[in-house]
Design an enzyme around this catalytic site. Structure first.
Site, PDB file in Angstrom:
ATOM      1  N   SER A   1      30.002  15.282  67.174  1.00 34.31           N
ATOM      2  CA  SER A   1      30.680  14.172  66.510  1.00 34.31           C
ATOM      3  C   SER A   1      29.647  13.111  66.140  1.00 34.31           C
ATOM      4  O   SER A   1      28.498  13.156  66.576  1.00 34.31           O
ATOM      5  CB  SER A   1      31.753  13.588  67.448  1.00 34.31           C
ATOM      6  OG  SER A   1      32.460  12.534  66.830  1.00 34.31           O
ATOM      7  N   CYS A   2      30.079  12.152  65.301  1.00 33.82           N
ATOM      8  CA  CYS A   2      29.178  11.056  64.902  1.00 33.82           C
ATOM      9  C   CYS A   2      30.041   9.951  64.311  1.00 33.82           C
ATOM     10  O   CYS A   2      31.113   9.656  64.835  1.00 33.82           O
ATOM     11  CB  CYS A   2      28.128  11.556  63.913  1.00 33.82           C
ATOM     12  SG  CYS A   2      28.820  12.250  62.405  1.00 33.82           S
ATOM     13  N   GLY A   3      29.597   9.337  63.206  1.00 33.66           N
ATOM     14  CA  GLY A   3      30.381   8.291  62.564  1.00 33.66           C
ATOM     15  C   GLY A   3      31.416   8.847  61.597  1.00 33.66           C
ATOM     16  O   GLY A   3      32.592   8.537  61.674  1.00 33.66           O
TER      17      GLY A   3
ATOM     18  N   TRP B   1      34.007   9.549  64.517  1.00 32.45           N
ATOM     19  CA  TRP B   1      34.404   8.255  65.077  1.00 32.45           C
ATOM     20  C   TRP B   1      35.247   7.409  64.120  1.00 32.45           C
ATOM     21  O   TRP B   1      36.141   6.671  64.547  1.00 32.45           O
ATOM     22  CB  TRP B   1      33.182   7.460  65.518  1.00 32.45           C
ATOM     23  CG  TRP B   1      33.571   6.242  66.297  1.00 32.45           C
ATOM     24  CD1 TRP B   1      33.566   4.936  65.874  1.00 32.45           C
ATOM     25  CD2 TRP B   1      34.074   6.220  67.635  1.00 32.45           C
ATOM     26  NE1 TRP B   1      34.026   4.111  66.860  1.00 32.45           N
ATOM     27  CE2 TRP B   1      34.341   4.878  67.966  1.00 32.45           C
ATOM     28  CE3 TRP B   1      34.325   7.212  68.589  1.00 32.45           C
ATOM     29  CZ2 TRP B   1      34.851   4.490  69.201  1.00 32.45           C
ATOM     30  CZ3 TRP B   1      34.814   6.838  69.823  1.00 32.45           C
ATOM     31  CH2 TRP B   1      35.078   5.485  70.114  1.00 32.45           C
TER      32      TRP B   1
END
Length: 347
Positions: free
Chosen positions: A298-300, A329
């Protein structure tokens, strides 16, 4: 409550429903239609600059040729808070390898989603590939800007893999390509004859949805729950909740039970190439990442999460039981409720 591990194994139906299409699979006819042979083959996911240059030299020169080609694919993209207000296509025009095409992750996407550059459906993906003149038997080498080294290219490489393109590679990297003096052209993207790229099926086993990640997060630390590992590519400050998100109004913090794996830790600080296999293995081991357990990156907004996924590939982690949380996110922080207690902070 269903266990997180069961959700992980049975997730393909859940996610694939977003991309359901009445057409039957076209993969059986694709294989039989390819009778040409490759002039040059790349046998590793990561490609070095000299390998790309040598491969491009062996591309068929005739526009009438139907032989498979090696095609550089620019994936340049910048965060919305980029201080220089850079634009991916403008960077492409400033310099690119010969015969390169530009893949716009904001256009070849699910533009109806409230979240940026989410995966397109099969029809949109195939149409994007057709307009770029890319054929299914072409070998694609995805690359980034020379400024960032490796940033958004893994996202496009992952997208191609999700839609089953057979030969997908990642240049490691364009920054070195330029520094080493390999051929560079400038100007607008050339006009290519539209291809007949067939409409593929999505490999939903590579993608995690909000609902699935939420169930995994809710099961965190519960007795009997099997550990699905969530790796977060954002900065440690954003993961802890001490630094703001680049998108105004979005809370920082992290998904319960997630590991902080900031992207800069996976790249050489000078050249911005992915670190060697042994160093990547050491980093994941030090963080307690178990190759035998399922992983969600996952990330932004689902871009740099794919850098983690590429690093896992280079480190020798199994290709199975690995997914990317597409919404990441930006979706998570907008969809969980305060009463869920699913945004954790370490302040």
């Amino acid at each position: 409550m269903a266990s997180a591990a069961l959700l992980f194994r049975n997730s393909s139906t859940t996610f694939a429903s977003r991309f359901a299409h009445p057409k039957a699979s076209v993969f059986s006819t694709m294989a039989s239609s390819t009778t040409t042979t490759r002039q040059f083959s790349l046998d590793t996911f990561l490609v070095q600059p000299i390998q790309l240059t040598n491969a491009l030299k062996k591309n068929p020169t005739s526009k009438l040729s139907t032989s498979p080609r090696v095609i550089p694919l620019c994936a340049s993209w910048f965060l919305p808070n980029d201080p220089e207000k850079r634009n991916g296509y403008e960077v492409f025009k400033a310099g690119h390898p010969p015969t390169a095409r530009f893949f716009d992750i904001d256009a070849i996407a699910d533009t109806s989603s409230p979240y940026p550059h989410m995966l397109p459906n099969a029809s949109v993906f195939a149409e994007g590939m057709r307009k770029l003149g890319i054929r299914r038997d072409d070998s694609i080498v995805v690359y980034d800007t020379h400024e960032l080294g490796i940033f958004s290219a893994p996202r496009v490489a992952w997208t191609l893999q999700v839609f089953g393109h057979p030969a997908v590679h990642l240049l490691n990297n364009y920054k070195l390509y330029v520094q080493e003096g390999h051929p560079v052209e400038q100007g607008e993207q050339a006009q290519y004859e539209e291809s007949k790229y067939p409409e593929p099926e999505i490999d939903a086993t590579k993608v995690a949805s909000f609902e699935e990640v939420k169930e995994i997060a809710k099961d965190h630390n519960k007795e009997g729950a099997e550990g699905v590992q969530i790796l977060d590519a954002r900065s440690l400050g954003r993961w802890k909740g001490t630094d703001p998100e680049p998108r105004p109004g979005l809370s920082s913090g992290h998904i319960p039970g997630s590991f902080s794996v900031p992207v800069p830790e996976l790249l050489d600080p000078e050249t911005k190439v992915l670190l060697p296999k042994e160093k990547l293995q050491d980093i994941f081991k030090e963080k307690g990442i178990d190759p035998a357990k399922p992983i969600i990156s996952s990330c932004g907004t689902g871009v740099t999460a794919t850098i983690i996924d590429a690093a896992l590939t280079e480190a020798g982690f199994p290709d199975t039981n690995r997914r990317v949380y597409d919404g990441s996110w930006t979706e998570w922080a907008q969809r969980v409720y305060p009463t869920d207690n699913l945004i954790h902070k370490e302040i």
